[in-house]
Each structure stands twice: as structure tokens, then as C-alpha cells.
Write a protein that holds these residues in place. Structure first.
Motif, PDB file in Angstrom:
ATOM      1  N   GLU A 165     104.260 -38.555 -93.008  1.00 50.36           N
ATOM      2  CA  GLU A 165     103.811 -37.753 -94.140  1.00 50.36           C
ATOM      3  C   GLU A 165     102.918 -38.613 -95.023  1.00 50.36           C
ATOM      4  N   LEU A 166     101.825 -38.036 -95.456  1.00 46.43           N
ATOM      5  CA  LEU A 166     100.855 -38.738 -96.282  1.00 46.43           C
ATOM      6  C   LEU A 166     100.514 -37.820 -97.451  1.00 46.43           C
ATOM      7  N   GLY A 167     101.230 -37.996 -98.570  1.00 46.92           N
ATOM      8  CA  GLY A 167     101.080 -37.041 -99.653  1.00 46.92           C
ATOM      9  C   GLY A 167     101.509 -35.665 -99.175  1.00 46.92           C
ATOM     10  N   ASN A 168     100.615 -34.678 -99.308  1.00 47.46           N
ATOM     11  CA  ASN A 168     100.884 -33.325 -98.814  1.00 47.46           C
ATOM     12  C   ASN A 168     100.447 -33.127 -97.367  1.00 47.46           C
ATOM     13  N   HIS A 169      99.996 -34.195 -96.746  1.00 47.73           N
ATOM     14  CA  HIS A 169      99.481 -34.103 -95.388  1.00 47.73           C
ATOM     15  C   HIS A 169     100.483 -34.671 -94.388  1.00 47.73           C
ATOM     16  N   VAL A 170     100.228 -34.378 -93.115  1.00 52.07           N
ATOM     17  CA  VAL A 170     100.868 -35.056 -91.993  1.00 52.07           C
ATOM     18  C   VAL A 170      99.745 -35.687 -91.194  1.00 52.07           C
ATOM     19  N   THR A 171      99.896 -36.974 -90.834  1.00 50.65           N
ATOM     20  CA  THR A 171      98.835 -37.659 -90.114  1.00 50.65           C
ATOM     21  C   THR A 171      99.402 -38.400 -88.909  1.00 50.65           C
ATOM     22  N   GLY A 172      98.620 -38.450 -87.847  1.00 50.01           N
ATOM     23  CA  GLY A 172      99.029 -39.126 -86.627  1.00 50.01           C
ATOM     24  C   GLY A 172      98.074 -38.794 -85.505  1.00 50.01           C
ATOM     25  N   LYS A 173      98.428 -39.196 -84.296  1.00 48.47           N
ATOM     26  CA  LYS A 173      97.619 -38.862 -83.128  1.00 48.47           C
ATOM     27  C   LYS A 173      98.053 -37.498 -82.586  1.00 48.47           C
ATOM     28  N   ALA A 174      97.182 -36.889 -81.807  1.00 51.58           N
ATOM     29  CA  ALA A 174      97.526 -35.697 -80.999  1.00 51.58           C
ATOM     30  C   ALA A 174      97.959 -34.488 -81.816  1.00 51.58           C
ATOM     31  N   LEU A 175      97.704 -34.482 -83.133  1.00 52.50           N
ATOM     32  CA  LEU A 175      97.904 -33.230 -83.862  1.00 52.50           C
ATOM     33  C   LEU A 175      97.037 -32.138 -83.243  1.00 52.50           C
ATOM     34  N   ASP A 176      95.913 -32.528 -82.677  1.00 49.09           N
ATOM     35  CA  ASP A 176      95.124 -31.679 -81.784  1.00 49.09           C
ATOM     36  C   ASP A 176      95.698 -31.852 -80.378  1.00 49.09           C
ATOM     37  N   ASN A 177      96.576 -30.991 -79.909  1.00 46.77           N
ATOM     38  CA  ASN A 177      96.839 -29.702 -80.505  1.00 46.77           C
ATOM     39  C   ASN A 177      98.355 -29.464 -80.601  1.00 46.77           C
ATOM     40  N   ARG A 178      99.106 -30.557 -80.752  1.00 44.74           N
ATOM     41  CA  ARG A 178     100.563 -30.418 -80.795  1.00 44.74           C
ATOM     42  C   ARG A 178     101.015 -29.649 -82.033  1.00 44.74           C
ATOM     43  N   VAL A 179     100.214 -29.689 -83.114  1.00 45.08           N
ATOM     44  CA  VAL A 179     100.589 -28.912 -84.294  1.00 45.08           C
ATOM     45  C   VAL A 179     100.563 -27.418 -83.984  1.00 45.08           C
ATOM     46  N   SER A 180      99.669 -26.997 -83.098  1.00 42.83           N
ATOM     47  CA  SER A 180      99.633 -25.587 -82.693  1.00 42.83           C
ATOM     48  C   SER A 180     100.762 -25.245 -81.735  1.00 42.83           C
ATOM     49  N   VAL A 181     101.113 -26.175 -80.835  1.00 43.71           N
ATOM     50  CA  VAL A 181     102.295 -25.969 -79.988  1.00 43.71           C
ATOM     51  C   VAL A 181     103.524 -25.804 -80.878  1.00 43.71           C
ATOM     52  N   PHE A 182     103.624 -26.647 -81.892  1.00 45.17           N
ATOM     53  CA  PHE A 182     104.722 -26.561 -82.856  1.00 45.17           C
ATOM     54  C   PHE A 182     104.747 -25.188 -83.539  1.00 45.17           C
ATOM     55  N   ALA A 183     103.594 -24.715 -84.000  1.00 47.44           N
ATOM     56  CA  ALA A 183     103.516 -23.413 -84.664  1.00 47.44           C
ATOM     57  C   ALA A 183     103.919 -22.287 -83.708  1.00 47.44           C
ATOM     58  N   MET A 184     103.489 -22.383 -82.463  1.00 50.20           N
ATOM     59  CA  MET A 184     103.828 -21.375 -81.463  1.00 50.20           C
ATOM     60  C   MET A 184     105.335 -21.336 -81.218  1.00 50.20           C
ATOM     61  N   LEU A 185     105.956 -22.516 -81.087  1.00 47.95           N
ATOM     62  CA  LEU A 185     107.404 -22.570 -80.859  1.00 47.95           C
ATOM     63  C   LEU A 185     108.169 -21.968 -82.035  1.00 47.95           C
ATOM     64  N   GLU A 186     107.707 -22.240 -83.243  1.00 48.57           N
ATOM     65  CA  GLU A 186     108.371 -21.703 -84.425  1.00 48.57           C
ATOM     66  C   GLU A 186     108.220 -20.189 -84.485  1.00 48.57           C
ATOM     67  N   ALA A 187     107.040 -19.664 -84.147  1.00 47.27           N
ATOM     68  CA  ALA A 187     106.838 -18.208 -84.129  1.00 47.27           C
ATOM     69  C   ALA A 187     107.712 -17.557 -83.070  1.00 47.27           C
ATOM     70  N   ALA A 188     107.876 -18.209 -81.921  1.00 46.17           N
ATOM     71  CA  ALA A 188     108.748 -17.672 -80.870  1.00 46.17           C
ATOM     72  C   ALA A 188     110.184 -17.564 -81.377  1.00 46.17           C
ATOM     73  N   ARG A 189     110.620 -18.555 -82.144  1.00 46.60           N
ATOM     74  CA  ARG A 189     111.971 -18.515 -82.701  1.00 46.60           C
ATOM     75  C   ARG A 189     112.143 -17.352 -83.676  1.00 46.60           C
ATOM     76  N   ARG A 190     111.094 -17.050 -84.418  1.00 47.20           N
ATOM     77  CA  ARG A 190     111.183 -16.022 -85.454  1.00 47.20           C
ATOM     78  C   ARG A 190     111.033 -14.598 -84.918  1.00 47.20           C
ATOM     79  N   LEU A 191     110.402 -14.469 -83.755  1.00 43.06           N
ATOM     80  CA  LEU A 191     110.094 -13.136 -83.230  1.00 43.06           C
ATOM     81  C   LEU A 191     111.376 -12.430 -82.806  1.00 43.06           C
ATOM     82  N   ASP A 192     111.577 -11.224 -83.320  1.00 42.76           N
ATOM     83  CA  ASP A 192     112.807 -10.492 -83.052  1.00 42.76           C
ATOM     84  C   ASP A 192     112.479  -9.061 -82.647  1.00 42.76           C
ATOM     85  N   ASP A 193     112.874  -8.696 -81.430  1.00 42.13           N
ATOM     86  CA  ASP A 193     112.705  -7.327 -80.936  1.00 42.13           C
ATOM     87  C   ASP A 193     111.264  -6.840 -81.081  1.00 42.13           C
TER      88      ASP A 193
END
Length: 350
Positions: A165-193
């Protein structure tokens, strides 16, 4: 952290190594996270991982996020035990000097460093030489005999970087595109019926030509496709505001175009309507250069309505990529709300 999400999972995803064609470590994480969340998990001969949530209709939506990162393959080992590399994906050679790397071998991972000689030892001609990936050498700190024993041509190399964590940011390698994989996994968890069947796909080999998305588009032949990826945020000096593309902290990007696609007008209009209705911050994205899985999904199995949600990212294709926490949350919220409201009855024909 102001924005609430599972930072430890995001860190695991980004710090794990997985270059184009060799994404197996990421596949294991995605399969683990899909377990108990989706109705079926499968993979294909290219290595795409599909987690399917069955809906109440046959109408199908593909949500795709690529899990490969830019990296290298060992192409030569010198007599002195230094490694020469072949690029997998688009690298700017200027950022490679003095970087730590990880070499993935059959006998385990090895730490290494891309050296940079002291500037006062260089000639004027050497200082002015345009850097190239071919001029990069990895030093493993081992005698040549040990290198020959442990490293082979074809072994993989990634940069070695922690995600913080860097202030309000997250920084590191491979955020392209693991941050989107992360978002997809979270949406899958939330999706209901859901009212439609949703295939959540972690795709492969995007960084070398959208290859996984093109294959999955044929295999699944969806009625609608939504890609998730990072996008440029040049909201840093010396760029001026017309060159920003997106700005960190201003919300999820709704893609209008990139080099690979002009998104379906009705799809990006509905994404915008959903964001406005749910008070989700967003910004419109026009990316002048660079392609995404959106293009691979739009036309490989005939004409498919396609749109994309992008995570604004500073310093793309470097070991210090940076995203804003609130933009990650907005991306998850927008994808979830869009899927929750998809009935299969929207007309996306033009």
C-alpha cells in the motif's frame, strides 16, 4: 486502507509469477478461489480457466480477465554464467537496469539481478546507446558450472517485486492484469442467482496477442462479452490533462476504444447507465494505443457485442504499477451491478 477489499489476495495474485504460456501458478489460485463460488470449473488446452455460474436462461455472458504478466524466456547462457533474455510482452528496456528478477527453473526458483555498471565507467558512446532487451544480462551470483546445472534455455524470468500500500494506492508488479482477475473473482463471489449464465474466464497469453481470449470466444460463443483490464493513467508529470487517458481516483474506466476494439455503443451506454443509477464513480476511456481481450472476444466467433471495464493504472509495464484503492472497488461494484441487472433481453444489435 480506506477502501475495503481483500488486499492479501491481491498481493498473492500480483507477487505470483506467470508469464504468457506459463500461467500455471495463477491457474491454481483462480481454481482455489472459484471453489464453492461457481457451479463448474474447467480449463482448456491453452490454459484458460472458466468458472461458470448457471443462470435462469441460456443467454450467456463471458467476463474475461487475463492472468499473464509480461516477462522473459532465457534464450542463451553465456560461458560466464550470465543469462540473455527474450521478451514475452512489451517491455521498455530503460526500466530493466538494476532490477531484481526471479528465474523459474525445473529445480526451483532462483533470485537474480539485472546489473547496471557504474556510470562513470562507461564511454560516451556507451552512455548514448539506445537500450535494448537483447543487451540485458541476468546475474545469478553463481559460478557458470552451477548455472549450467540449474538453468536451461526456455526457463522463465519475471521481475521480483513486493506489492504494498502506498498512500491510497496499491503498487507492485503484474497489477496488469492481476487486479482485474481479483475484481472478477470478487464479482463472482457476489453474484447471486443471475438471470443469465455467466462464464468468468481467467485468460492466458493476452500480452503476446490476445490469444487466450480468441480461443475462448470460439469455444464458449457468448451472447455478450465483458473484458476487464488495466488502462493507462498518465496523470503524472510531465503529461498534460489531454494525455492522461484516465486519472487515478476518478473511478472505473468504461472503455470506448483501444487499438484492438471499438466497443459496442449500446454495451458501453448500459455500463454508464448502471454506474449512474448505482452512484458508482466512472470515467470514459479512449486508449490511443494498446489492445485488450475485448478485441479478441468481439469478433473471433462472429460478431459479439463487447464492452470493457478498465482499472486506471500508473506506470504500466513496469515493476511499480500503481492503482487507486477506490478505483478497484468501483470496478468490482460496476461489474457486479451490471451482471446483476443483465436479463438477456437487452438489445445490443446496431
Amino acid at each position: 486502507m480506506d477502501a475495503e477489499f481483500d488486499f492479501e489476495l491481491l498481493r498473492e495474485l500480483t507477487e505470483t509469477s506467470g508469464v504468457p504460456g506459463y500461467e500455471e501458478r495463477l491457474r491454481d489460485i483462480v481454481r482455489r478461489e472459484f471453489d464453492g463460488v461457481v457451479d463448474e470449473v474447467r480449463s482448456d488446452a491453452m490454459g484458460n480457466v472458466v468458472g461458470t455460474v448457471e443462470g435462469s436462461s441460456d443467454y450467456s455472458v463471458v467476463v474475461a480477465a487475463h492472468m499473464d504478466e509480461i516477462g522473459f524466456m532465457v534464450k542463451h547462457i553465456t560461458d560466464d554464467g550470465f543469462l540473455q533474455l527474450d521478451a514475452l510482452g512489451g517491455w521498455d528496456p530503460r526500466v530493466l537496469k538494476a532490477q531484481r528478477v526471479t528465474v523459474l527453473t525445473e529445480k526451483g526458483d532462483l533470485p537474480g539481478v539485472i546489473g547496471a555498471v557504474p556510470p562513470h565507467t562507461l564511454t560516451d558512446e556507451q552512455r548514448e546507446k539506445e537500450p535494448k532487451v537483447e543487451d540485458v544480462y541476468v546475474d545469478l551470483g553463481l559460478p557458470s558450472e552451477a548455472v549450467d546445472e540449474r538453468v536451461s534455455v526456455g526457463d522463465l524470468v519475471t521481475t521480483a517485486q513486493t506489492t504494498v500500500e502506498l498512500g491510497n494506492h496499491v503498487t507492485g508488479k503484474a497489477l496488469d492484469n492481476r487486479v482485474s482477475v481479483f475484481a472478477m473473482l470478487e464479482a463472482a463471489r457476489r453474484l447471486d442467482d443471475p438471470g443469465v449464465t455467466v462464464h468468468f474466464v481467467a485468460t492466458v497469453q493476452e500480452e503476446v496477442g490476445l490469444r487466450g481470449a480468441e480461443a475462448i470466444g470460439v469455444d464458449l460463443d457468448p451472447d455478450l462479452a465483458i473484458a476487464l483490464d488495466t488502462t493507462v493513467a498518465n496523470d503524472v508529470p510531465p503529461f498534460k490533462s489531454p494525455e492522461y487517458v484516465t486519472k487515478l481516483g476518478d473511478g472505473a474506466g468504461i472503455k470506448l476504444k483501444d487499438s484492438s476494439v471499438i466497443t459496442n455503443r449500446k454495451v458501453h451506454r448500459r455500463l454508464r447507465d448502471v454506474a449512474e443509477r448505482e452512484s458508482i464513480p466512472f470515467q470514459l476511456e479512449i486508449l490511443p494505443a494498446g489492445g485488450t481481450d475485448t478485441g479478441g472476444l468481439q469478433r473471433t466467433s462472429g460478431a459479439t457485442p463487447a464492452g470493457a471495464i478498465s482499472v486506471p493504472t500508473r506506470y504500466l509495464h513496469t515493476p511499480t504499477e500503481s492503482v487507486h484503492q477506490s478505483d478497484v472497488v468501483a470496478t468490482i461494484d460496476l461489474l457486479t451491478a451490471f451482471l446483476d441487472s443483465e436479463t438477456g433481453e437487452h438489445d445490443y444489435t446496431l
